[in-house]
Scaffold this motif. Sequence first.
Motif, PDB file in Angstrom:
ATOM      1  N   LEU A 155     -25.798  26.999  39.481  1.00  0.00           N
ATOM      2  CA  LEU A 155     -26.120  28.215  38.739  1.00  0.00           C
ATOM      3  C   LEU A 155     -27.482  28.737  39.142  1.00  0.00           C
ATOM      4  N   VAL A 156     -27.768  29.960  38.721  1.00  0.00           N
ATOM      5  CA  VAL A 156     -29.070  30.559  38.952  1.00  0.00           C
ATOM      6  C   VAL A 156     -29.428  31.423  37.748  1.00  0.00           C
ATOM      7  N   ILE A 157     -30.692  31.362  37.378  1.00  0.00           N
ATOM      8  CA  ILE A 157     -31.258  32.305  36.418  1.00  0.00           C
ATOM      9  C   ILE A 157     -31.898  33.383  37.281  1.00  0.00           C
ATOM     10  N   ARG A 158     -31.430  34.621  37.139  1.00  0.00           N
ATOM     11  CA  ARG A 158     -31.931  35.688  38.011  1.00  0.00           C
ATOM     12  C   ARG A 158     -32.163  36.968  37.215  1.00  0.00           C
ATOM     13  N   PRO A 159     -32.977  37.883  37.754  1.00  0.00           N
ATOM     14  CA  PRO A 159     -33.160  39.165  37.069  1.00  0.00           C
ATOM     15  C   PRO A 159     -31.824  39.906  36.931  1.00  0.00           C
ATOM     16  N   TRP A 160     -31.737  40.716  35.901  1.00  0.00           N
ATOM     17  CA  TRP A 160     -30.533  41.499  35.646  1.00  0.00           C
ATOM     18  C   TRP A 160     -30.331  42.563  36.706  1.00  0.00           C
ATOM     19  N   GLU A 198     -44.580  42.393  29.338  1.00  0.00           N
ATOM     20  CA  GLU A 198     -45.020  41.038  29.011  1.00  0.00           C
ATOM     21  C   GLU A 198     -44.856  40.672  27.537  1.00  0.00           C
ATOM     22  N   ARG A 199     -43.893  41.299  26.868  1.00  0.00           N
ATOM     23  CA  ARG A 199     -43.580  40.903  25.494  1.00  0.00           C
ATOM     24  C   ARG A 199     -42.276  40.114  25.459  1.00  0.00           C
ATOM     25  N   ASP A 200     -41.341  40.489  26.309  1.00  0.00           N
ATOM     26  CA  ASP A 200     -40.054  39.815  26.433  1.00  0.00           C
ATOM     27  C   ASP A 200     -39.728  39.704  27.914  1.00  0.00           C
ATOM     28  N   ALA A 201     -38.940  38.710  28.269  1.00  0.00           N
ATOM     29  CA  ALA A 201     -38.463  38.551  29.648  1.00  0.00           C
ATOM     30  C   ALA A 201     -37.030  38.054  29.592  1.00  0.00           C
ATOM     31  N   TYR A 202     -36.128  38.806  30.208  1.00  0.00           N
ATOM     32  CA  TYR A 202     -34.697  38.512  30.148  1.00  0.00           C
ATOM     33  C   TYR A 202     -34.156  38.218  31.538  1.00  0.00           C
ATOM     34  N   TRP A 203     -33.255  37.232  31.600  1.00  0.00           N
ATOM     35  CA  TRP A 203     -32.589  36.873  32.843  1.00  0.00           C
ATOM     36  C   TRP A 203     -31.090  36.765  32.605  1.00  0.00           C
ATOM     37  N   ALA A 204     -30.327  37.009  33.651  1.00  0.00           N
ATOM     38  CA  ALA A 204     -28.905  36.678  33.663  1.00  0.00           C
ATOM     39  C   ALA A 204     -28.782  35.230  34.109  1.00  0.00           C
ATOM     40  N   ILE A 205     -27.783  34.531  33.591  1.00  0.00           N
ATOM     41  CA  ILE A 205     -27.397  33.221  34.122  1.00  0.00           C
ATOM     42  C   ILE A 205     -26.107  33.482  34.890  1.00  0.00           C
ATOM     43  N   ALA A 206     -26.103  33.132  36.168  1.00  0.00           N
ATOM     44  CA  ALA A 206     -24.946  33.457  37.015  1.00  0.00           C
ATOM     45  C   ALA A 206     -24.564  32.266  37.872  1.00  0.00           C
ATOM     46  N   ASP A 207     -23.321  32.277  38.319  1.00  0.00           N
ATOM     47  CA  ASP A 207     -22.849  31.318  39.304  1.00  0.00           C
ATOM     48  C   ASP A 207     -23.578  31.619  40.613  1.00  0.00           C
ATOM     49  N   ALA A 208     -24.221  30.615  41.185  1.00  0.00           N
ATOM     50  CA  ALA A 208     -25.022  30.837  42.396  1.00  0.00           C
ATOM     51  C   ALA A 208     -24.172  31.234  43.595  1.00  0.00           C
ATOM     52  N   GLY A 209     -22.926  30.813  43.640  1.00  0.00           N
ATOM     53  CA  GLY A 209     -22.062  31.127  44.772  1.00  0.00           C
ATOM     54  C   GLY A 209     -21.376  32.468  44.658  1.00  0.00           C
ATOM     55  N   THR A 210     -20.873  32.783  43.458  1.00  0.00           N
ATOM     56  CA  THR A 210     -20.094  34.014  43.275  1.00  0.00           C
ATOM     57  C   THR A 210     -20.875  35.126  42.607  1.00  0.00           C
ATOM     58  N   ASP A 211     -22.005  34.811  42.006  1.00  0.00           N
ATOM     59  CA  ASP A 211     -22.837  35.728  41.226  1.00  0.00           C
ATOM     60  C   ASP A 211     -22.136  36.234  39.963  1.00  0.00           C
ATOM     61  N   VAL A 212     -21.093  35.538  39.513  1.00  0.00           N
ATOM     62  CA  VAL A 212     -20.409  35.899  38.279  1.00  0.00           C
ATOM     63  C   VAL A 212     -21.304  35.555  37.090  1.00  0.00           C
ATOM     64  N   LEU A 213     -21.435  36.497  36.167  1.00  0.00           N
ATOM     65  CA  LEU A 213     -22.260  36.331  34.986  1.00  0.00           C
ATOM     66  C   LEU A 213     -21.660  35.272  34.056  1.00  0.00           C
ATOM     67  N   VAL A 214     -22.478  34.299  33.649  1.00  0.00           N
ATOM     68  CA  VAL A 214     -22.023  33.292  32.686  1.00  0.00           C
ATOM     69  C   VAL A 214     -22.876  33.276  31.425  1.00  0.00           C
TER      70      VAL A 214
END
Length: 195
Positions: free
Chosen positions: A28-33, A78-94
Amino acid sequence: MPYKIPDVVAPGTLARREQPALPVPGGLVIRPWLPADAPGVYEAFQDPALQRWHARVADSVSEARGWIEEWRAAWTGERDAYWAIADAGTDVLVGRIALKLMALADGQAEVAYWTVPAARGRGIAPSAVEVLSRWAFEDVGLHRLELTHAVANEASCRVASKSGFRPEGTKRSAVLHADGWHDMHLHARIAGDRV
């Protein structure tokens, strides 16, 4: 009058660098939206379990796209920071993970997360929380992370425990959900805590 105590994390620490992508065990990867994540966010918010614990409802893909724009812009504020969690291979959002209510000067933030139904029960949320927490402590320099969840949300309690957040107490009648006021468990993790 000057402060006797210096800022724990200096202003601009996040805003002057790009939001990172962080690898998570299990492929998996935590990445910017990305704008392309909007259909996945919309679909996630159709889930009754997710709706139970969140105040927002996505009525359209367009609305979800607007949320993503807000989440992407939050980094520089710098008040909030949001990331998507995605499959590192397919980039599908989880899922999603965030540092909310950041008080950099005080070295504190709140961790928040959700996962899509198909991703639940696989240890994704605890792994992502552990990775983001380590980054927040080691790379950013935060001192304390809090995690709150409705007392009735036993799955979130397990995530908190598995990712090293110790229980600290119950905030009575602290959050209003669609079904009424909920008591909230407060968990916290301090820099240097052993997981």
